[in-house]
Design a protein around this motif. Sequence first.
Motif, PDB file in Angstrom:
ATOM      1  N   UNK A 173     -85.987 -52.524 -14.097  1.00 48.43           N
ATOM      2  CA  UNK A 173     -85.079 -52.898 -13.018  1.00 48.43           C
ATOM      3  C   UNK A 173     -85.891 -53.657 -11.954  1.00 48.43           C
ATOM      4  N   UNK A 174     -85.302 -54.764 -11.453  1.00 46.13           N
ATOM      5  CA  UNK A 174     -86.003 -55.589 -10.435  1.00 46.13           C
ATOM      6  C   UNK A 174     -85.024 -55.887  -9.307  1.00 46.13           C
ATOM      7  N   UNK A 175     -85.534 -55.753  -8.075  1.00 44.22           N
ATOM      8  CA  UNK A 175     -84.686 -56.108  -6.926  1.00 44.22           C
ATOM      9  C   UNK A 175     -85.498 -57.001  -5.968  1.00 44.22           C
ATOM     10  N   UNK A 176     -84.730 -57.827  -5.302  1.00 39.13           N
ATOM     11  CA  UNK A 176     -85.335 -58.795  -4.360  1.00 39.13           C
ATOM     12  C   UNK A 176     -84.731 -58.552  -2.980  1.00 39.13           C
ATOM     13  N   UNK A 177     -85.626 -58.390  -1.970  1.00 42.49           N
ATOM     14  CA  UNK A 177     -85.167 -58.220  -0.591  1.00 42.49           C
ATOM     15  C   UNK A 177     -85.380 -59.534   0.161  1.00 42.49           C
TER      16      UNK A 177
END
Length: 481
Positions: A110-114
């Motif tokens: 899982x990858x998230x970008x802020x």
Amino acid sequence: MAAPLPLVFLLMIHGVCSQWGGWGVSYSPSHICALKDSTVIMRCTYTYPTGYQIMKVFWTKTLVIDHGEFPDLSNDPEYSQRLQYLGDKQQNCTVRLSHVTLKDSHMYYFRFITDKDKWTGYPGVTLNVTDLQVESPERVTEGDSVSLTCKSSCALTDRATFIWYRNSQPLTERRDRNNELLLQSVRREDSGRYSCAVDGHTHVSPDVQLNVMYSPRSVSVSISPSGVIVEGDSVTLNCISDSNPPAEIRWFKGGTIVGSGRIFNISKISSEDSGEYKCKSINKHGEKYSDAVTLNVMYPPRSVSVSIIQSGQIWLGDSVTLNCTSDSNPPALNFSWFKENETSAVGSGQSFSALQSGRFYCQAHNQHGSQRSDAVTVTVGRTAGWLVWLGITVACVGIFIIIIIVLYKIQKKRINCRSAIHEYENDPRTDPSEGTYTSLELNTRSSDLYNTLTTVQPRPAVHQSGSSEYENVSPHSNTPR
């Protein structure tokens, strides 16, 4: 363009080290074993520092940068229709993948970008997709105990209840233990194609053949054609045997081996082929005989012959009995008699009485044909017959003449007797005082000879020289001398 390898390495190091700074991704469970064609839910949560704003979240299965970013699975044609993001943009990152295939076995991230930084949860969740396989012995013998196992390449994460099928039909009797099917004292009826599945899932394992060996049984013989068999026909005997492995077949007529193989052919059958046939099935587990069947071959009359019943001299007026015999199946019931060189029949029936001399033959018939015999010569004597009648006539005449002579002599003797008595009574020399016949009880005599006698007085001597005719008659004599 792919990112240089040092950059990927720095990102990974940054992800591991930054977990203590409020960044992180947690997977539960981190290893999943899923059944082929099933739906998998990969649960996960994520954290990030306060004050950061989530700009983008997605799942990937590779850490190789493509066009400046990791590939988003939702944009992959192989996943776009099967992948559904169930989380949010705050903490929940759960995703659902349906209809998983063996190619879906992989590690997912899982990858998230802020608005200020990016994060990838490494290591990710490991997904292993497995199918089912039935493990079974290839061959078992009737009476053995057998265990079939439904196997997978990994231990299924979800609790599994196994279902068993034989020849694509669910087994009504549950004889399973975990992922095993137990067949105690296996029977030949247990032979078939076995497969397994997990309750609640559509995936079914490939079939596996269970081969139960057993000795021959229910062994029988069929005859073709099944109707009347006539000499010259072609006949096929078929041995039907139930055995595993297939049995070796031997054919017997009576107690003699006449052939082998499941099919026994007789071309142009003859009457000698009639009899009882049976087959014998043999395999390594045992042997068995079939019931005997009777092969009854029909044929027209043959070996037709005529015999003469009488022996010795045949006299004129006698009849000569002739008898006709033949070999046929069914037995001949119709017989016709002919005199040689004549076209019309002179008699019928198995026996025939010939009243005249000549050459005679018979013809025997059944529903399959007919045959005639050789002719025999019958001679009826003529001269000998007249001699017999002549002899009988002469004998009768002779007997009649003898009777006449006897009667004549008896009558003559009676006449002589009466004449002598009359002379005696009228003789003057007869002494009336001599009761020569006084003592005779003439009325008690049965003969007519004595009825003519009467009591007279005796006379003196009749003649001086010679005796009277009744001189020597005793007073008590019944018969004159």
